[in-house]
Design an enzyme around this catalytic site. Structure first.
Site, PDB file in Angstrom:
ATOM      1  NE  ARG A 294      83.292  13.036  15.259  1.00  0.00           N
ATOM      2  CZ  ARG A 294      82.688  12.514  16.316  1.00  0.00           C
ATOM      3  NH1 ARG A 294      83.323  12.483  17.486  1.00  0.00           N
ATOM      4  NH2 ARG A 294      81.471  12.021  16.219  1.00  0.00           N
ATOM      5  CE1 TYR A 437      81.827  14.659   3.768  1.00  0.00           C
ATOM      6  CE2 TYR A 437      82.696  16.089   5.484  1.00  0.00           C
ATOM      7  CZ  TYR A 437      82.758  15.585   4.203  1.00  0.00           C
ATOM      8  OH  TYR A 437      83.743  16.009   3.367  1.00  0.00           O
ATOM      9  CD  GLU A 438      83.356  11.597   8.888  1.00  0.00           C
ATOM     10  OE1 GLU A 438      83.137  10.853   9.854  1.00  0.00           O
ATOM     11  OE2 GLU A 438      83.417  11.187   7.718  1.00  0.00           O
ATOM     12  N   GLY A 439      79.741  13.863  12.181  1.00  0.00           N
ATOM     13  CA  GLY A 439      79.143  14.451  13.379  1.00  0.00           C
ATOM     14  C   GLY A 439      78.864  15.909  13.134  1.00  0.00           C
TER      15      GLY A 439
END
Length: 593
Positions: A294, A437-439
């Site tokens: 993140r 992406y990555e949340g």
């Protein structure tokens, strides 16, 4: 134009704003002076400019190729990756015990801005490897560390994180990949993972996958998940490669951007893996990898924006169209360069203000990652709190703004930007995924208000507010930087008001917290940038007061003034929207959409 690594900006932040020399007593900083950091960044900048950047367009045009499970990268990428490994750049922040350079995170994150700006897709290969390395370093047994980390630390072997499956992305409690225990202590991993960045490629001899799976008989949901290390090739006791494991790339995704990175479907068909950490603690252990990713994604979004801004600024100085509203500025030419027009300058200054503020925000956060390792318990605890609180803000806010800057850059280019003749299109396409992406950024906002903000009774944000108050009090009397200090003070008050509203209304109705979350994160991001812009303003003004005539400092103050005068007021608008609650969002019947 050719990408130019922002070496001067980042050495200014490291040496004059964060003053890393004063951390010589902290772990990892003993030999890392400002002078050494500058030398590292100068060399790293050259590598990014000369080796990586020329391949960015190649990767976008060619993409990766899949042939019966074998993936090859774009022309020249394997050689560039190997050159990075040989030069030691891949292991900049890794532990020397495993072959790394042992540099502080704040220096490694500075170099990371160069690689991501030069080619976002290329930077993902070493970035994901370091994320997997960090997860194993924090959670694996010594035997696993000794087997895999030495070649992951140097980048000789790649690494990935395998979470998402066709039926689950954000809701990882729905993971179906199973792990069956074996008599020798290993597990057989079976299932399919999708959207696995750098899941298969020809850059390295081995790829070490970190995989979320459910041990046979484990309970449903998050609590039933465990983390496993699953190598592409099994590794013999002497460190040599053994037979191919039963993990295969089933295909590549066809994407809007980041074409040079292999985004894979990974099929595990009884692949041999080993448990990392405790059984049932998979999500806890994977969070180390996810948090690294993140932070890296926030850096990537910002770095793409920085490269797009550079392209737009160059175009605006060269493109001749129309005449200045106050009279010709290029009287001997057929028209003036478009940079004379106020609205073009608005777009460029907005981009520049976000980029330079974001660069400082990233390095301020990276410094907290270093201080988290302090031998002083109070320092380590405070830094740990800040990392938890700030990570979702940095990821979401900087990727939002990185994409916004890329969009502004395309607008500056006009119709030319919408063609493939210029880089503006690629930057816009590459930047868009960073918000997902990555949340997704919406999930980051929910994480901020639902988990990070109330953690430990709000200890982290109260400490952060206290730090801002102390900084404001220290510099309140300096007339030259008064707009920055006053702006920071007001932004912090707005964030406090928003926090109080959430406390009073979010608990009564959770939908209020959900509806407010994105606006709250935007206020937080604006306040964070106001904080680092104030620090940069104080550092720049100090040099001017000492007699420096270097235009770098005056330009830094002018860019910061644009942020304070034209961007920071948005915080009050976000507060007003936040305070409207969830009513209008949740009352609409689903069939009306």
């Amino acid at each position: 134009m050719a990408y130019k690594a922002p070496v001067r900006d980042l050495t200014f932040i490291l040496g004059e704003v964060l003053e890393i020399d004063k951390y010589a007593n902290q772990r990892g900083f003993a030999e890392v002076t400002t002078e050494l950091a500058q030398q590292i960044l100068e060399e790293g900048g050259k590598f990014a400019e000369e080796v990586i950047a020329p391949l960015n367009r190649v990767g976008d045009k060619e993409g990766c190729q899949w042939n019966d499970g074998v993936v090859t990268g774009p022309t020249g990428w394997k050689e560039a990756y190997q050159a990075m490994v040989e030069a030691g750049w891949s292991g900049l922040a890794a532990d020397p015990a495993y072959g790394g350079q042992g540099m502080p995170a704040v220096v490694a994150m500075a170099f990371g801005q160069f690689t991501a700006g030069a080619s976002a897709a290329f930077s993902m290969y070493p970035g994901l490897t370091f994320g997997a390395y960090a997860g194993l370093y924090a959670n694996a047994s010594d035997a696993i560390k000794d087997k895999y980390l030495p070649k992951m630390a140097t980048g000789e072997w790649g690494g990935t994180m395998n979470l998402t499956e066709p039926q689950c992305g954000t809701d990882l409690g729905m993971v179906r990949t199973k792990a069956v225990p074996q008599a020798d202590g290993s597990y057989k991993i079976t299932g399919q993972k999708i959207w696995i960045s750098a899941g298969e490629h020809d850059f390295t001899d081995n790829i070490i996958h970190t995989v979320l799976a459910r041990i046979e008989g484990a309970p449903a949901g998050i609590k039933g998940l465990s983390l496993f290390v699953v190598p592409k090739y099994l590794v013999n006791d002497d460190g040599s490669l053994g037979e191919r494991n039963a993990v295969r790339c089933g295909g590549l995704e066809h994407k809007m951007g980041i074409h040079g990175n292999a985004t894979c479907v990974m099929d595990y068909d009884g692949a041999t893996g080993w448990l990392v950490g405790e059984e049932g603690r998979g999500m806890n252990n994977m969070f180390v990898v996810m948090n690294e990713a993140r932070l890296g994604t926030g850096l990537q979004g910002l770095a793409i924006g920085a490269a797009a801004y550079q392209e737009a600024a160059t175009f605006a100085k060269d493109r001749l169209q129309g005449r200045s509203l106050t009279g010709p500025k290029n009287p001997d030419g057929p028209a003036d360069p478009i940079i004379v027009h106020p609205d073009v300058r608005r777009m460029l200054l907005e981009a520049k203000a976000f980029v330079e503020g974001g660069q400082a925000f990233i390095l301020w956060t990276a410094l907290q990652a270093d201080l988290e390792k302090s031998e002083d318990p109070a320092t380590a605890q405070k830094a740990h709190d800040y990392m938890g609180l700030i990570t979702p803000v940095l990821k979401a806010y900087l990727t939002d703004k990185g994409f916004h800057v890329a969009s502004l850059a395309m607008q500056v280019h006009g119709g030319s930007g919408y063609t493939e003749e210029f880089m503006a299109s690629q930057y816009l396409r590459d930047a868009r995924i960073t918000m997902i992406y990555e949340g997704t950024n919406g999930i980051q906002a929910l994480d901020l208000v639902g988990r990070k903000l109330p953690a430990n009774g709000g200890r982290a944000i109260m400490s952060w507010f206290a730090d801002i108050d102390a900084f404001v009090a220290e510099h309140k009397g300096n007339e030259a930087t008064a707009p920055f200090i006053d702006g920071l003070d007001k932004a912090k008050a707005t964030l406090q008001e928003a926090s109080m509203w959430l406390m009073q209304n979010g608990m009564q109705n959770p939908d209020n917290a959900g509806a407010a979350s994105t606006d709250y994160l935007q206020i937080f991001g604006l306040t964070a940038l106001a904080y680092v812009w104030s620090q940069m303003a104080v550092a720049a003004q100090k040099q001017i007061a000492a007699g420096s005539t270097d235009p770098f400092y005056a330009n830094k103050l002018m860019t910061g003034r644009y942020f304070v005068e034209r961007i920071l007021p948005d915080a009050r608008a976000h507060l007003k929207k936040l305070q409207s609650g969830a009513g209008v969002l949740m009352e609409m019947p689903a069939e009306a959409f």
